[in-house]
Write a protein that holds these residues in place. Sequence first.
Motif, PDB file in Angstrom:
ATOM      1  N   PRO A 160       2.595  -6.520 -14.255  1.00 13.38           N
ATOM      2  CA  PRO A 160       1.854  -6.394 -15.506  1.00 13.38           C
ATOM      3  C   PRO A 160       2.533  -5.444 -16.496  1.00 13.38           C
ATOM      4  O   PRO A 160       3.261  -4.538 -16.104  1.00 13.38           O
ATOM      5  N   ALA A 161       2.266  -5.675 -17.777  1.00 17.81           N
ATOM      6  CA  ALA A 161       2.846  -4.849 -18.840  1.00 17.81           C
ATOM      7  C   ALA A 161       2.480  -3.380 -18.660  1.00 17.81           C
ATOM      8  O   ALA A 161       3.290  -2.500 -18.912  1.00 17.81           O
ATOM      9  N   GLU A 162       1.253  -3.140 -18.226  1.00 17.25           N
ATOM     10  CA  GLU A 162       0.805  -1.778 -17.950  1.00 17.25           C
ATOM     11  C   GLU A 162       0.258  -1.746 -16.530  1.00 17.25           C
ATOM     12  O   GLU A 162      -0.350  -2.705 -16.069  1.00 17.25           O
ATOM     13  N   CYS A 163       0.483  -0.633 -15.853  1.00 26.61           N
ATOM     14  CA  CYS A 163       0.012  -0.483 -14.482  1.00 26.61           C
ATOM     15  C   CYS A 163      -1.513  -0.617 -14.442  1.00 26.61           C
ATOM     16  O   CYS A 163      -2.229   0.068 -15.176  1.00 26.61           O
ATOM     17  N   GLU A 164      -1.963  -1.523 -13.593  1.00 26.99           N
ATOM     18  CA  GLU A 164      -3.402  -1.749 -13.451  1.00 26.99           C
ATOM     19  C   GLU A 164      -3.972  -1.043 -12.232  1.00 26.99           C
ATOM     20  O   GLU A 164      -5.165  -0.784 -12.152  1.00 26.99           O
ATOM     21  N   SER A 165      -3.105  -0.750 -11.248  1.00 23.36           N
ATOM     22  CA  SER A 165      -3.555  -0.097 -10.027  1.00 23.36           C
ATOM     23  C   SER A 165      -2.388   0.689  -9.420  1.00 23.36           C
ATOM     24  O   SER A 165      -1.485   0.099  -8.836  1.00 23.36           O
ATOM     25  N   PRO A 166      -2.411   2.006  -9.539  1.00 23.84           N
ATOM     26  CA  PRO A 166      -1.319   2.814  -8.970  1.00 23.84           C
ATOM     27  C   PRO A 166      -1.130   2.587  -7.468  1.00 23.84           C
ATOM     28  O   PRO A 166      -0.021   2.687  -6.965  1.00 23.84           O
ATOM     29  N   PHE A 171       6.237  -0.239  -8.483  1.00 24.23           N
ATOM     30  CA  PHE A 171       7.130   0.797  -8.983  1.00 24.23           C
ATOM     31  C   PHE A 171       6.507   2.189  -8.916  1.00 24.23           C
ATOM     32  O   PHE A 171       7.116   3.156  -9.361  1.00 24.23           O
ATOM     33  N   GLY A 172       5.285   2.282  -8.399  1.00 27.67           N
ATOM     34  CA  GLY A 172       4.623   3.571  -8.291  1.00 27.67           C
ATOM     35  C   GLY A 172       4.217   4.160  -9.631  1.00 27.67           C
ATOM     36  O   GLY A 172       4.111   5.379  -9.779  1.00 27.67           O
ATOM     37  N   ARG A 173       3.966   3.284 -10.616  1.00 30.68           N
ATOM     38  CA  ARG A 173       3.568   3.757 -11.943  1.00 30.68           C
ATOM     39  C   ARG A 173       2.155   4.314 -11.921  1.00 30.68           C
ATOM     40  O   ARG A 173       1.330   3.941 -11.092  1.00 30.68           O
ATOM     41  N   GLU A 174       1.886   5.178 -12.874  1.00 30.13           N
ATOM     42  CA  GLU A 174       0.547   5.712 -13.082  1.00 30.13           C
ATOM     43  C   GLU A 174      -0.290   4.678 -13.834  1.00 30.13           C
ATOM     44  O   GLU A 174       0.252   3.828 -14.543  1.00 30.13           O
ATOM     45  N   LEU A 175      -1.597   4.768 -13.731  1.00 30.64           N
ATOM     46  CA  LEU A 175      -2.501   3.858 -14.421  1.00 30.64           C
ATOM     47  C   LEU A 175      -2.172   3.832 -15.917  1.00 30.64           C
ATOM     48  O   LEU A 175      -2.059   4.875 -16.561  1.00 30.64           O
ATOM     49  N   GLY A 176      -1.965   2.618 -16.453  1.00 34.02           N
ATOM     50  CA  GLY A 176      -1.685   2.439 -17.868  1.00 34.02           C
ATOM     51  C   GLY A 176      -0.226   2.628 -18.262  1.00 34.02           C
ATOM     52  O   GLY A 176       0.147   2.352 -19.399  1.00 34.02           O
ATOM     53  N   GLU A 177       0.611   3.090 -17.336  1.00 31.40           N
ATOM     54  CA  GLU A 177       2.026   3.304 -17.656  1.00 31.40           C
ATOM     55  C   GLU A 177       2.712   1.965 -17.901  1.00 31.40           C
ATOM     56  O   GLU A 177       2.540   1.019 -17.143  1.00 31.40           O
ATOM     57  N   PRO A 178       3.507   1.863 -18.984  1.00 29.48           N
ATOM     58  CA  PRO A 178       4.148   0.581 -19.304  1.00 29.48           C
ATOM     59  C   PRO A 178       5.275   0.229 -18.333  1.00 29.48           C
ATOM     60  O   PRO A 178       5.909   1.107 -17.745  1.00 29.48           O
ATOM     61  N   LEU A 179       5.518  -1.068 -18.204  1.00 32.34           N
ATOM     62  CA  LEU A 179       6.597  -1.567 -17.366  1.00 32.34           C
ATOM     63  C   LEU A 179       7.950  -1.176 -17.943  1.00 32.34           C
ATOM     64  O   LEU A 179       8.871  -0.837 -17.224  1.00 32.34           O
ATOM     65  N   TRP A 180       8.073  -1.238 -19.253  1.00 32.83           N
ATOM     66  CA  TRP A 180       9.341  -0.943 -19.925  1.00 32.83           C
ATOM     67  C   TRP A 180       9.042   0.034 -21.057  1.00 32.83           C
ATOM     68  O   TRP A 180       8.872  -0.363 -22.209  1.00 32.83           O
ATOM     69  N   PRO A 181       9.002   1.331 -20.747  1.00 29.46           N
ATOM     70  CA  PRO A 181       8.604   2.339 -21.755  1.00 29.46           C
ATOM     71  C   PRO A 181       9.453   2.313 -23.019  1.00 29.46           C
ATOM     72  O   PRO A 181       8.935   2.483 -24.120  1.00 29.46           O
TER      73      PRO A 181
END
Length: 186
Positions: A160-166, A171-181
Amino acid sequence: VPIRHGKTEHNTVGYAVYRLVQNPKTRVLVCSYNERRAQKFSRDIRKLAAACGVQMSADRNAAGEWETAAGGGVQAVGAGAGVAGVNADVILPDDPIGSRDDAESLAKRDQVWDWLTNDILARAEPHTAVVMTMSRWHQDDPAGRLLDQQAARWTIVDLPAECESPETDPFGRELGEPLWPEMRGV
């Protein structure tokens, strides 16, 4: 993978070139919502494959169909095009539905589904790799139907474009963190 995140460059162009470099006898069928788009992918594949050292045949070098010197190559078709007699080691449907309007139309979704299942995927042999890349505009699009009807046969990559579930983010992104900042901001 969200819109404008490099799906085509990686999955369609890059994967086709990778396979042709590994084995120039590889037969690739690339398809999209229209012939012009499919031929653009074909030209991009040919240009990159040649740059990577794949020897090209001088006999067949049209945008819609070209061959390597070893007998592999690419055939490009738009949605609805016939593919009788085409054999493929790699099938790359890339955006078989090209607009939200088409995705919202049940008749168009049915037309594309019939084409994909009865024509394109019918080209698959037991060894054929199929990589479908598409923007998801509707739950009942071709990817949605494959998930509903044949999920066990497919490996699904969902980024997803933004992390929906840490907890489940690959990739271990935080909630709402973009896939490609760099592309979509922080």
